[in-house]
Design a protein around this motif. Sequence first.
Motif, mmCIF file in Angstrom:
data_model
loop_
_atom_site.group_PDB
_atom_site.id
_atom_site.type_symbol
_atom_site.label_atom_id
_atom_site.label_comp_id
_atom_site.label_asym_id
_atom_site.label_seq_id
_atom_site.Cartn_x
_atom_site.Cartn_y
_atom_site.Cartn_z
ATOM 1 N N TRP A 40 0.861 -1.184 0.000
ATOM 2 C CA TRP A 40 0.000 0.000 0.000
ATOM 3 C C TRP A 40 0.897 1.233 0.000
ATOM 4 C CZ3 TRP A 40 -2.619 2.574 4.736
ATOM 5 C CH2 TRP A 40 -3.472 3.617 4.298
ATOM 6 N N GLY A 41 0.817 2.023 -1.066
ATOM 7 C CA GLY A 41 1.631 3.219 -1.177
ATOM 8 C C GLY A 41 0.779 4.459 -1.332
ATOM 9 N N ASN A 42 1.294 5.569 -0.802
ATOM 10 C CA ASN A 42 0.579 6.836 -0.859
ATOM 11 C C ASN A 42 1.546 7.956 -1.214
ATOM 12 O OD1 ASN A 42 -2.280 6.289 0.537
ATOM 13 N ND2 ASN A 42 -0.705 5.137 1.640
ATOM 14 N N LYS A 43 1.092 8.855 -2.054
ATOM 15 C CA LYS A 43 1.851 10.050 -2.388
ATOM 16 C C LYS A 43 0.986 11.249 -2.037
ATOM 17 C CE LYS A 43 4.563 9.822 -5.892
ATOM 18 N NZ LYS A 43 5.904 10.021 -5.276
ATOM 19 N N LEU A 44 1.531 12.128 -1.193
ATOM 20 C CA LEU A 44 0.773 13.248 -0.653
ATOM 21 C C LEU A 44 1.497 14.548 -0.951
ATOM 22 C CD1 LEU A 44 0.117 11.580 2.807
ATOM 23 C CD2 LEU A 44 -1.612 11.919 1.042
ATOM 24 N N ALA A 45 0.803 15.476 -1.616
ATOM 25 C CA ALA A 45 1.344 16.808 -1.858
ATOM 26 C C ALA A 45 0.901 17.711 -0.723
ATOM 27 C CB ALA A 45 0.858 17.345 -3.200
ATOM 28 N N LEU A 46 1.828 17.988 0.191
ATOM 29 C CA LEU A 46 1.518 18.765 1.379
ATOM 30 C C LEU A 46 2.142 20.149 1.228
ATOM 31 C CD1 LEU A 46 2.298 15.956 3.970
ATOM 32 C CD2 LEU A 46 0.079 16.552 2.977
ATOM 33 N N GLY A 47 1.377 21.068 0.649
ATOM 34 C CA GLY A 47 1.934 22.375 0.356
ATOM 35 C C GLY A 47 3.018 22.223 -0.714
ATOM 36 N N PRO A 48 4.199 22.784 -0.489
ATOM 37 C CA PRO A 48 5.268 22.657 -1.493
ATOM 38 C C PRO A 48 5.999 21.316 -1.431
ATOM 39 C CG PRO A 48 6.034 23.972 0.354
ATOM 40 C CD PRO A 48 4.580 23.685 0.618
ATOM 41 N N THR A 49 5.766 20.504 -0.410
ATOM 42 C CA THR A 49 6.469 19.236 -0.251
ATOM 43 C C THR A 49 5.627 18.081 -0.774
ATOM 44 O OG1 THR A 49 5.622 18.710 1.959
ATOM 45 C CG2 THR A 49 7.546 20.173 1.822
ATOM 46 N N VAL A 50 6.303 16.969 -1.103
ATOM 47 C CA VAL A 50 5.639 15.755 -1.553
ATOM 48 C C VAL A 50 6.125 14.601 -0.682
ATOM 49 C CG1 VAL A 50 5.248 14.145 -3.447
ATOM 50 C CG2 VAL A 50 5.439 16.598 -3.910
ATOM 51 N N ALA A 51 5.206 13.933 0.003
ATOM 52 C CA ALA A 51 5.547 12.838 0.907
ATOM 53 C C ALA A 51 5.156 11.502 0.281
ATOM 54 C CB ALA A 51 4.847 13.013 2.248
ATOM 55 N N ASP A 52 6.010 10.503 0.474
ATOM 56 C CA ASP A 52 5.717 9.126 0.080
ATOM 57 C C ASP A 52 5.654 8.277 1.338
ATOM 58 O OD1 ASP A 52 5.975 8.738 -3.053
ATOM 59 O OD2 ASP A 52 7.524 10.182 -2.458
ATOM 60 N N VAL A 53 4.538 7.584 1.530
ATOM 61 C CA VAL A 53 4.344 6.730 2.701
ATOM 62 C C VAL A 53 3.868 5.375 2.204
ATOM 63 C CG1 VAL A 53 3.164 6.424 4.903
ATOM 64 C CG2 VAL A 53 3.731 8.741 4.097
ATOM 65 N N SER A 54 4.537 4.308 2.599
ATOM 66 C CA SER A 54 4.145 2.976 2.121
ATOM 67 C C SER A 54 4.371 1.929 3.194
ATOM 68 C CB SER A 54 4.947 2.597 0.862
ATOM 69 O OG SER A 54 6.326 2.470 1.164
ATOM 70 N N VAL A 55 3.641 0.819 3.039
ATOM 71 C CA VAL A 55 3.797 -0.338 3.921
ATOM 72 C C VAL A 55 3.610 -1.585 3.071
ATOM 73 C CG1 VAL A 55 1.358 -0.363 4.579
ATOM 74 C CG2 VAL A 55 3.077 -1.425 6.085
ATOM 75 N N ARG A 56 4.338 -2.631 3.398
ATOM 76 C CA ARG A 56 4.288 -3.862 2.616
ATOM 77 C C ARG A 56 4.359 -5.061 3.556
ATOM 78 N NH1 ARG A 56 8.353 -7.301 0.593
ATOM 79 N NH2 ARG A 56 7.868 -8.380 -1.358
ATOM 80 N N TYR A 57 3.438 -6.001 3.354
ATOM 81 C CA TYR A 57 3.441 -7.264 4.108
ATOM 82 C C TYR A 57 3.768 -8.399 3.158
ATOM 83 C CZ TYR A 57 1.975 -11.406 6.630
ATOM 84 O OH TYR A 57 1.961 -12.647 7.201
ATOM 85 N N TYR A 58 4.612 -9.309 3.618
ATOM 86 C CA TYR A 58 5.099 -10.401 2.773
ATOM 87 C C TYR A 58 5.014 -11.730 3.530
ATOM 88 C CZ TYR A 58 8.666 -13.474 0.714
ATOM 89 O OH TYR A 58 9.333 -14.548 0.197
ATOM 90 N N HIS A 59 4.712 -12.805 2.789
ATOM 91 C CA HIS A 59 4.666 -14.156 3.368
ATOM 92 C C HIS A 59 5.127 -15.149 2.313
ATOM 93 C CE1 HIS A 59 3.243 -17.834 5.285
ATOM 94 N NE2 HIS A 59 2.642 -18.120 4.144
#
Length: 472
Positions: free
Chosen positions: A328-347
């Motif tokens: 699950w990945g997310n890209k967020l434009a927070l004002g002038p900045t761009v944040a990438d937040v992700s999490v991954r589960y593996y089995h």
Amino acid sequence: MQLIETGAGPVRKLGRIAAGLSMLSANLLGASAALAQDSGEDEPQVVVHDLMKEPAPGPNTYVYDSSILFYKESGSRVQAVEPVFNVQNYLANGSIISGNFTFDTLTGATPNGATPSTSDQTFNSIVREKTTSTQVTSTGASGGGTVTTIPGTAYAKSSYTVPARTLPLASFHDHRFAGNGGLSWLANPDTRLNVGLGASVERDYTSFTANFGIARDLNQKNTTLSLSVNLEEDISRPYNGTPSPFQELNSQIGGGNDTKATYGVLAGVSQTLARFWITQVNFNLSGSKGYQADPYRIVSVVDPVSGAPLDYLFESRPRSRTRESVYWGNKLALGPTVADVSVRYYHDTWGINSLTAEVSEQIPLGGSLYIKPLYRYYHQTAANFFTYYLVNGNALPAYASSDSRLSRFNANTIGGKIGVRVFKTGEFYVEGESYRQTGAHTVANAPGQLSGLDLFSGVHAISVMTGLRLRM
């Protein structure tokens, strides 16, 4: 619109350090983790331009990206230098032709799998190459030291000694050439197809890959559905032959080359949730059959009372493995900045479960400069057959490996990137990461001397990449 899954976790190929570097550079320094971890390999991806980073290049445009990666592990272990060259040609009809070329140089030493001991340890193995003199220096994967011919045969004995209370390491020197090409085109204004072929060649390992993907835009391009298929064929050619499971180190190896086939399917959906937020969910299923052991890795057989090493056996791993992961990945434009937040589960069917969480933020500093700090956390459980050692007198299990990449451990990565605009349409960038593994250094109820020795062979690595990207 499509986010690109990066930092998805561990590397491809068991015991193949150079292969890890390719993922590393491809992901722009997801590398330390890639080299040191091994659970989530063979991740097929549909690569579509990330609209939140910058507008896609216009028609009849070339994009060149040339970089060089420097990687170093502490304790005089693996060192690597990897130049990479990428090129993309955006055609007037919407098609994209891409190519990637890589050359790796790897030197240093890597754990051979044996436990430390309170006494010096000498490792002897039979090698195929007949030397031209009685005694020469050995620098191959079988370990540094000396090689002595066995009179009247085409074989020789390789020997190297490790000091007491020291993690046994085997020296090596290797090169890898890799290249891949791809074609992406519009089947219609809302559907993009892509195909790719690749190959990687080392002295003792060759890999061929093929992939096909499709991405479909819906809802006025606010939703993208994607599907990709990846196929891979690997050929293992160990210098001294392929050892049998639990074959003694000091014995003649008769096995020839062996192969592994891998397939993978990735399905994903990307969605624009707001003007400042794009999210993506991917599900990956992959499987492999064939030779999956490390032909140079051994396991110590120790005395049940003293813990002293009595013998060394080559490891044994299952010949099949199935992997599943959800990202699950997310890209967020927070004002002038761009944040990438992700999490991954593996089995996987070897018993490894892992969790990867990553956050980074691109921060502009004026009109032509930016910085991008990054943090990544990784945790995995041990494979069902992982063990630091085997106990003499006990029945041999079906499988056993002392490879720390199959052990239970945590890993933390701290890094950052700085980029500056050059030549109006270009970017010069430098990235760096510090990667550190932590795990159990001792084993409960370990026999004798092993209770007081550090058995964990995890790594601390530093990697730096510098590159230039030009649009013409």
